[in-house]
Design a protein around this motif. Sequence first.
Motif, PDB file in Angstrom:
ATOM      1  N   LEU A  34       0.831  -1.189   0.000  1.00 46.88           N
ATOM      2  CA  LEU A  34       0.000   0.000   0.000  1.00 46.88           C
ATOM      3  C   LEU A  34       0.874   1.251   0.000  1.00 46.88           C
ATOM      4  O   LEU A  34       1.840   1.317   0.770  1.00 46.88           O
ATOM      5  CB  LEU A  34      -0.894   0.023   1.246  1.00 46.88           C
ATOM      6  N   VAL A  35       0.502   2.214  -0.823  1.00 50.07           N
ATOM      7  CA  VAL A  35       1.256   3.456  -0.899  1.00 50.07           C
ATOM      8  C   VAL A  35       0.293   4.634  -0.774  1.00 50.07           C
ATOM      9  O   VAL A  35      -0.596   4.798  -1.605  1.00 50.07           O
ATOM     10  CB  VAL A  35       2.038   3.564  -2.217  1.00 50.07           C
ATOM     11  N   GLU A  36       0.504   5.428   0.271  1.00 44.35           N
ATOM     12  CA  GLU A  36      -0.308   6.628   0.471  1.00 44.35           C
ATOM     13  C   GLU A  36       0.364   7.832  -0.207  1.00 44.35           C
ATOM     14  O   GLU A  36       1.598   7.895  -0.288  1.00 44.35           O
ATOM     15  CB  GLU A  36      -0.469   6.953   1.961  1.00 44.35           C
ATOM     16  N   SER A  37      -0.466   8.765  -0.648  1.00 48.22           N
ATOM     17  CA  SER A  37       0.045  10.010  -1.214  1.00 48.22           C
ATOM     18  C   SER A  37      -0.992  11.101  -1.009  1.00 48.22           C
ATOM     19  O   SER A  37      -2.136  10.817  -0.630  1.00 48.22           O
ATOM     20  CB  SER A  37       0.355   9.851  -2.707  1.00 48.22           C
ATOM     21  N   GLY A  38      -0.575  12.348  -1.245  1.00 47.96           N
ATOM     22  CA  GLY A  38      -1.502  13.461  -1.169  1.00 47.96           C
ATOM     23  C   GLY A  38      -1.389  14.319   0.070  1.00 47.96           C
ATOM     24  O   GLY A  38      -2.083  15.327   0.195  1.00 47.96           O
ATOM     25  N   GLY A  39      -0.552  13.915   1.006  1.00 47.82           N
ATOM     26  CA  GLY A  39      -0.373  14.720   2.200  1.00 47.82           C
ATOM     27  C   GLY A  39       0.372  16.007   1.901  1.00 47.82           C
ATOM     28  O   GLY A  39       0.870  16.218   0.796  1.00 47.82           O
ATOM     29  N   GLY A  40       0.421  16.882   2.902  1.00 47.81           N
ATOM     30  CA  GLY A  40       1.133  18.136   2.730  1.00 47.81           C
ATOM     31  C   GLY A  40       0.770  19.128   3.800  1.00 47.81           C
ATOM     32  O   GLY A  40       0.166  18.767   4.816  1.00 47.81           O
ATOM     33  N   LEU A  41       1.143  20.369   3.557  1.00 52.60           N
ATOM     34  CA  LEU A  41       0.874  21.469   4.484  1.00 52.60           C
ATOM     35  C   LEU A  41      -0.291  22.292   3.943  1.00 52.60           C
ATOM     36  O   LEU A  41      -0.282  22.689   2.769  1.00 52.60           O
ATOM     37  CB  LEU A  41       2.121  22.332   4.626  1.00 52.60           C
ATOM     38  N   VAL A  42      -1.271  22.555   4.789  1.00 51.05           N
ATOM     39  CA  VAL A  42      -2.447  23.315   4.377  1.00 51.05           C
ATOM     40  C   VAL A  42      -2.891  24.203   5.535  1.00 51.05           C
ATOM     41  O   VAL A  42      -2.659  23.853   6.705  1.00 51.05           O
ATOM     42  CB  VAL A  42      -3.574  22.359   3.935  1.00 51.05           C
ATOM     43  N   GLN A  43      -3.501  25.318   5.201  1.00 49.11           N
ATOM     44  CA  GLN A  43      -4.029  26.194   6.247  1.00 49.11           C
ATOM     45  C   GLN A  43      -5.349  25.662   6.777  1.00 49.11           C
ATOM     46  O   GLN A  43      -6.077  24.935   6.076  1.00 49.11           O
ATOM     47  CB  GLN A  43      -4.233  27.606   5.696  1.00 49.11           C
ATOM     48  N   ALA A  44      -5.663  26.026   7.996  1.00 46.85           N
ATOM     49  CA  ALA A  44      -6.936  25.645   8.592  1.00 46.85           C
ATOM     50  C   ALA A  44      -8.078  26.095   7.683  1.00 46.85           C
ATOM     51  O   ALA A  44      -8.051  27.200   7.135  1.00 46.85           O
ATOM     52  CB  ALA A  44      -7.081  26.258   9.974  1.00 46.85           C
ATOM     53  N   GLY A  45      -9.056  25.199   7.513  1.00 46.97           N
ATOM     54  CA  GLY A  45     -10.164  25.466   6.616  1.00 46.97           C
ATOM     55  C   GLY A  45      -9.943  24.940   5.211  1.00 46.97           C
ATOM     56  O   GLY A  45     -10.897  24.913   4.414  1.00 46.97           O
ATOM     57  N   GLY A  46      -8.737  24.537   4.915  1.00 45.01           N
ATOM     58  CA  GLY A  46      -8.405  24.042   3.587  1.00 45.01           C
ATOM     59  C   GLY A  46      -8.764  22.576   3.405  1.00 45.01           C
ATOM     60  O   GLY A  46      -9.359  21.942   4.285  1.00 45.01           O
ATOM     61  N   SER A  47      -8.386  22.052   2.237  1.00 47.59           N
ATOM     62  CA  SER A  47      -8.722  20.680   1.874  1.00 47.59           C
ATOM     63  C   SER A  47      -7.499  19.940   1.341  1.00 47.59           C
ATOM     64  O   SER A  47      -6.593  20.553   0.778  1.00 47.59           O
ATOM     65  CB  SER A  47      -9.810  20.659   0.792  1.00 47.59           C
ATOM     66  N   LEU A  48      -7.517  18.646   1.521  1.00 42.91           N
ATOM     67  CA  LEU A  48      -6.541  17.742   0.918  1.00 42.91           C
ATOM     68  C   LEU A  48      -7.252  16.462   0.520  1.00 42.91           C
ATOM     69  O   LEU A  48      -8.261  16.080   1.139  1.00 42.91           O
ATOM     70  CB  LEU A  48      -5.413  17.394   1.889  1.00 42.91           C
ATOM     71  N   ARG A  49      -6.710  15.788  -0.484  1.00 45.12           N
ATOM     72  CA  ARG A  49      -7.236  14.489  -0.883  1.00 45.12           C
ATOM     73  C   ARG A  49      -6.103  13.468  -0.823  1.00 45.12           C
ATOM     74  O   ARG A  49      -5.123  13.580  -1.562  1.00 45.12           O
ATOM     75  CB  ARG A  49      -7.793  14.540  -2.296  1.00 45.12           C
ATOM     76  N   LEU A  50      -6.257  12.516   0.075  1.00 44.57           N
ATOM     77  CA  LEU A  50      -5.273  11.445   0.197  1.00 44.57           C
ATOM     78  C   LEU A  50      -5.664  10.276  -0.703  1.00 44.57           C
ATOM     79  O   LEU A  50      -6.851   9.984  -0.885  1.00 44.57           O
ATOM     80  CB  LEU A  50      -5.173  10.967   1.644  1.00 44.57           C
ATOM     81  N   SER A  51      -4.658   9.595  -1.216  1.00 43.66           N
ATOM     82  CA  SER A  51      -4.868   8.406  -2.020  1.00 43.66           C
ATOM     83  C   SER A  51      -4.113   7.237  -1.413  1.00 43.66           C
ATOM     84  O   SER A  51      -3.040   7.422  -0.831  1.00 43.66           O
ATOM     85  CB  SER A  51      -4.386   8.623  -3.456  1.00 43.66           C
ATOM     86  N   CYS A  52      -4.668   6.058  -1.560  1.00 44.20           N
ATOM     87  CA  CYS A  52      -4.022   4.826  -1.114  1.00 44.20           C
ATOM     88  C   CYS A  52      -4.079   3.868  -2.290  1.00 44.20           C
ATOM     89  O   CYS A  52      -5.163   3.384  -2.644  1.00 44.20           O
ATOM     90  CB  CYS A  52      -4.732   4.263   0.094  1.00 44.20           C
ATOM     91  N   ALA A  53      -2.930   3.580  -2.876  1.00 43.02           N
ATOM     92  CA  ALA A  53      -2.858   2.706  -4.033  1.00 43.02           C
ATOM     93  C   ALA A  53      -2.318   1.348  -3.622  1.00 43.02           C
ATOM     94  O   ALA A  53      -1.318   1.257  -2.897  1.00 43.02           O
ATOM     95  CB  ALA A  53      -1.957   3.326  -5.098  1.00 43.02           C
ATOM     96  N   ALA A  54      -2.986   0.296  -4.077  1.00 43.18           N
ATOM     97  CA  ALA A  54      -2.585  -1.065  -3.719  1.00 43.18           C
ATOM     98  C   ALA A  54      -2.020  -1.787  -4.934  1.00 43.18           C
ATOM     99  O   ALA A  54      -2.360  -1.488  -6.071  1.00 43.18           O
ATOM    100  CB  ALA A  54      -3.774  -1.832  -3.169  1.00 43.18           C
ATOM    101  N   SER A  55      -1.195  -2.791  -4.644  1.00 45.92           N
ATOM    102  CA  SER A  55      -0.426  -3.436  -5.711  1.00 45.92           C
ATOM    103  C   SER A  55      -1.067  -4.678  -6.294  1.00 45.92           C
ATOM    104  O   SER A  55      -0.580  -5.183  -7.299  1.00 45.92           O
ATOM    105  CB  SER A  55       0.962  -3.790  -5.188  1.00 45.92           C
ATOM    106  N   ILE A  56      -2.133  -5.209  -5.671  1.00 39.88           N
ATOM    107  CA  ILE A  56      -2.664  -6.471  -6.164  1.00 39.88           C
ATOM    108  C   ILE A  56      -4.153  -6.377  -6.421  1.00 39.88           C
ATOM    109  O   ILE A  56      -4.846  -5.537  -5.881  1.00 39.88           O
ATOM    110  CB  ILE A  56      -2.404  -7.631  -5.184  1.00 39.88           C
ATOM    111  N   ARG A  57      -4.648  -7.270  -7.258  1.00 36.62           N
ATOM    112  CA  ARG A  57      -6.047  -7.256  -7.642  1.00 36.62           C
ATOM    113  C   ARG A  57      -6.990  -7.538  -6.487  1.00 36.62           C
ATOM    114  O   ARG A  57      -8.060  -6.970  -6.414  1.00 36.62           O
ATOM    115  CB  ARG A  57      -6.294  -8.295  -8.737  1.00 36.62           C
ATOM    116  N   SER A  58      -6.630  -8.404  -5.564  1.00 39.52           N
ATOM    117  CA  SER A  58      -7.550  -8.801  -4.495  1.00 39.52           C
ATOM    118  C   SER A  58      -7.831  -7.674  -3.516  1.00 39.52           C
ATOM    119  O   SER A  58      -8.644  -7.831  -2.613  1.00 39.52           O
ATOM    120  CB  SER A  58      -7.021 -10.010  -3.741  1.00 39.52           C
ATOM    121  N   PHE A  59      -7.189  -6.549  -3.713  1.00 47.75           N
ATOM    122  CA  PHE A  59      -7.474  -5.374  -2.896  1.00 47.75           C
ATOM    123  C   PHE A  59      -8.958  -5.077  -2.897  1.00 47.75           C
ATOM    124  O   PHE A  59      -9.514  -4.626  -1.898  1.00 47.75           O
ATOM    125  CB  PHE A  59      -6.673  -4.193  -3.459  1.00 47.75           C
TER     126      PHE A  59
END
Length: 123
Positions: A4-29
């Motif tokens: 599993l690989v997460e991405s999308g994190g970062g620094l944001v001001q209060a009230g802002g938005s972020l979208r995290l992703s979790c990508a998996a390597s196998i079909r049975s996910f």
Amino acid sequence: QVHLVESGGGLVQAGGSLRLSCAASIRSFSSYAVGWFRQAPGKEREFVAAISWSGGNTDYSDSVKGRFTISRDNANNTVYLQMNSLKPEDTAVYYCAAGAFKIATTTGEYDYWGQGTQVTVSS
């Protein structure tokens, strides 16, 4: 083995938005429930959100309910966490986890974990 690989994190001001992703390597996910957890410095890892294998059922912690949305794209082996109206107390390393047969809110129910992505919310 599930990778599993997460991405999308970062620094944001209060009230802002972020979208995290979790990508998996196998079909049975697509047969697993997936959860998002977070861990702030000096604190235990805590449940944030989870989604069933089909995406038909979701669960959220009270602290993020109404602000965060979990979703999944099984065709692309990816789970997302849309985070809106972010607060400084949301600052943590966010982890995705897979392997549960149904939605679960405890870390022990999940067999596979990513390395985490840092989310920092400034006031």
